[in-house]
Design an enzyme around this catalytic site. Structure first.
Site, short mmCIF file in Angstrom:
data_model
loop_
_atom_site.label_atom_id
_atom_site.label_comp_id
_atom_site.label_asym_id
_atom_site.label_seq_id
_atom_site.Cartn_x
_atom_site.Cartn_y
_atom_site.Cartn_z
N SER A 68 0.85 -1.19 0.00
CA SER A 68 0.00 0.00 0.00
C SER A 68 0.89 1.24 0.00
O SER A 68 2.04 1.17 0.43
CB SER A 68 -0.89 0.01 1.25
N TYR A 82 -2.09 -1.22 10.23
CA TYR A 82 -2.10 -1.42 8.78
C TYR A 82 -0.81 -0.88 8.15
O TYR A 82 -0.16 -1.58 7.37
CB TYR A 82 -3.33 -0.72 8.19
#
Length: 190
Positions: A68, A82
């Site tokens: 990401s 995350y």
């Protein structure tokens, strides 16, 4: 076993499973932290380890890890677990690429920004349960291309990294974010 039986070999592995549950560092439970680590890091690690002998046998394979932009380039409040796991996948990608290059395996990472996925829709609902569409619109308005990416666009990048068109690319992280990581600030410029 099913894939080997049907196709006789495995030459592409895409590690795509991932979660993001918004919670601040101070209030995040160990269980929620471990859920992120177990799915986002250990899941990629374990699946890769299982498939690696089959990929080596191919003599010309590609592993694509979905990381990401969060973690490596940006982060928002509530994304500590995350961001940590997705940044770890960059290190995993580089180290594995170096180890497996002699076995004919290329290993790369895709760093998506906001893509129209169930995960992003779920995060929007976590942020504003009564109007998640307003969250999606706010995200899109902040992206220089003024929209979220599509799953098809992400898939096309994965297909490129899996193909011979990218035969000289390994250990790389490729951003696909509509320019969302470009702005230095939102208050400067013409």
């Amino acid at each position: 076993e099913y894939t080997l039986k049907k196709y006789n070999n495995i030459d592409i592995l895409v590690n795509n499973a991932g979660i993001c549950k918004l919670e601040s560092f101070d209030t995040m439970s160990d269980e929620l932290r471990d859920l992120h680590f177990n799915i986002n890091i250990k899941g990629t690690w374990d699946v890769t380890k299982i498939f690696l002998p089959m990929l080596r046998a191919s003599k010309k394979a590609s592993i694509i890890n979905l990381s990401s932009v969060t973690g490596e380039l940006v982060a928002d409040p509530g994304e500590v677990a995350y961001a940590t796991t997705k940044a770890a996948l960059i290190g995993f990608t580089k180290a594995l690429a170096r180890e497996e290059v002699e076995n004919g395996i290329r290993v790369n990472a895709i760093l998506p920004g906001y893509i129209e996925t169930p995960m992003v829709k779920g995060m929007a609902k976590e942020s504003n349960a009564s109007n998640p569409d307003s969250v999606i619109k706010g995200i899109a308005d902040a992206i220089p291309m003024h929209r979220l990416g599509t799953i098809t666009e992400l898939g096309e990048l994965a297909a490129f990294l899996a193909s011979d068109l990218s035969s000289y690319i390994t250990g790389s992280s490729i951003v696909i974010d509509g320019g969302s990581t470009l702005p230095e600030t939102v208050s400067m410029g013409v």
